[in-house]
Design an enzyme around this catalytic site. Sequence first.
Site, PDB file in Angstrom:
ATOM      1  N   ASP A   1      -2.296 -10.072   3.194  1.00 10.98           N
ATOM      2  CA  ASP A   1      -3.621 -10.472   3.771  1.00 10.98           C
ATOM      3  C   ASP A   1      -4.115 -11.924   2.988  1.00 10.98           C
ATOM      4  OD1 ASP A   1      -3.151  -8.343   5.486  1.00 10.98           O
ATOM      5  OD2 ASP A   1      -4.591  -7.026   4.783  1.00 10.98           O
TER       6      ASP A   1
ATOM      7  N   HIS B   1      -9.624  -8.192  12.350  1.00 13.25           N
ATOM      8  CA  HIS B   1      -8.994  -9.172  11.595  1.00 13.25           C
ATOM      9  C   HIS B   1      -9.809 -10.224  11.724  1.00 13.25           C
ATOM     10  CE1 HIS B   1      -5.506  -6.417  11.803  1.00 13.25           C
ATOM     11  NE2 HIS B   1      -4.784  -7.105  10.976  1.00 13.25           N
TER      12      HIS B   1
ATOM     13  N   HIS C   1      -3.454 -11.494   8.476  1.00 14.18           N
ATOM     14  CA  HIS C   1      -2.579 -10.756   8.046  1.00 14.18           C
ATOM     15  C   HIS C   1      -0.953 -11.568   8.310  1.00 14.18           C
ATOM     16  CE1 HIS C   1      -0.296  -6.810   7.928  1.00 14.18           C
ATOM     17  NE2 HIS C   1       0.349  -7.447   8.940  1.00 14.18           N
TER      18      HIS C   1
ATOM     19  N   ASP D   1     -11.923 -11.433   9.122  1.00 13.25           N
ATOM     20  CA  ASP D   1     -12.306 -12.055   8.043  1.00 13.25           C
ATOM     21  C   ASP D   1     -10.831 -12.209   7.098  1.00 13.25           C
ATOM     22  OD1 ASP D   1     -11.616  -9.331   7.554  1.00 13.25           O
ATOM     23  OD2 ASP D   1     -13.256  -8.998   6.242  1.00 13.25           O
ATOM     24  N   HIS D   2      -9.837 -12.126   7.599  1.00 11.48           N
ATOM     25  CA  HIS D   2      -8.556 -12.472   7.014  1.00 11.48           C
ATOM     26  C   HIS D   2      -7.329 -12.744   7.824  1.00 11.48           C
ATOM     27  CE1 HIS D   2      -7.789  -7.975   8.078  1.00 11.48           C
ATOM     28  NE2 HIS D   2      -6.866  -8.332   7.852  1.00 11.48           N
TER      29      HIS D   2
ATOM     30  N   ARG E   1       1.011  -1.106  -0.057  1.00 12.96           N
ATOM     31  CA  ARG E   1      -0.051   0.121   0.014  1.00 12.96           C
ATOM     32  C   ARG E   1       0.754   1.055  -0.079  1.00 12.96           C
ATOM     33  NH1 ARG E   1      -3.694  -1.344   5.372  1.00 12.96           N
ATOM     34  NH2 ARG E   1      -4.734  -3.211   4.657  1.00 12.96           N
TER      35      ARG E   1
ATOM     36  N   TYR F   1      -8.206 -10.661  16.891  1.00 10.88           N
ATOM     37  CA  TYR F   1      -7.464  -9.683  16.840  1.00 10.88           C
ATOM     38  C   TYR F   1      -8.381  -8.432  16.114  1.00 10.88           C
ATOM     39  CZ  TYR F   1      -3.738  -5.996  16.641  1.00 10.88           C
ATOM     40  OH  TYR F   1      -2.907  -4.947  16.684  1.00 10.88           O
TER      41      TYR F   1
ATOM     42  N   HIS G   1       2.320  -3.004   5.226  1.00 13.11           N
ATOM     43  CA  HIS G   1       2.057  -3.026   3.941  1.00 13.11           C
ATOM     44  C   HIS G   1       2.616  -1.758   3.189  1.00 13.11           C
ATOM     45  CE1 HIS G   1      -1.422  -5.936   3.817  1.00 13.11           C
ATOM     46  NE2 HIS G   1      -1.827  -5.352   5.298  1.00 13.11           N
TER      47      HIS G   1
END
Length: 246
Positions: free
Chosen positions: A195, A225, A230, A227-228, A172, A222, A188
């Site tokens: 992710d 987070h 990291h 749904d994914h 990013r 956490y 990122h």
Amino acid sequence: MRGRKATSLAAVLLMIAAVFTVNVATAGPAAADACYTWTRSLSSGANGGDVAELQKRIAGWVSYGENLTIDGEFGPATTAALSRFQAGYGLTADGVAGPQTYNKLYELQSDDCTPLHFSHSETSQNCGAYNYEGGAVSAATARENALRVMWQLEALRHKLGGWPLNLSDGFRSYSCNSSEGGASDSNHLYGSAADIIGSPSLCTIAQAARYAGFEQILGPGYPGHYDHIHVANQGSQWWSAPSCGI
């Protein structure tokens, strides 16, 4: 008599030629590759850029909680990681990088050096810009950081039996990170994070990532987070996925 001797001599010459051909084929280096070609065998004590290229590709084959340093020095950690890589792909696990190891790596990498199941288009989404620009490091450095992450993900995928690992995010820029609500010091921004979404279960991914060289693992339990998963490299260990027992 002359005919028999000539025939025997021809047969012997053919046998010698055949043996020589086999020896050349098995003793020589692995075939050249469009991405990177190793030109010598590597083992404990070796050093140089070719060692660093090897380390990058086996960085995901460490043991629990380890992170392989890409320093071009072939030490015990590199030997152990290479042995695990070799065993994982059914090769002779001798900790020596030679033709069998290189040929497998050539099979696993694309012409741009990305591993078989991951690409820069996944890790350089950058809020639709599809580049590595505008972050905390140069685009070239971010690209290299992302490449290491991809090879770790390739190892993780293989250890999970080949289950697809879909990426929802990678590098990013500062503006992209801000729009995504990312931390001001997010990994990122360096291209050193990814992710993961999709199957297998998120907790299975998080637990397996502990054996793929990732220093940062954040997941269900956490904040933000659920749904994914990291994963990142950051220089120190920080794992938190309470719902997964991490």
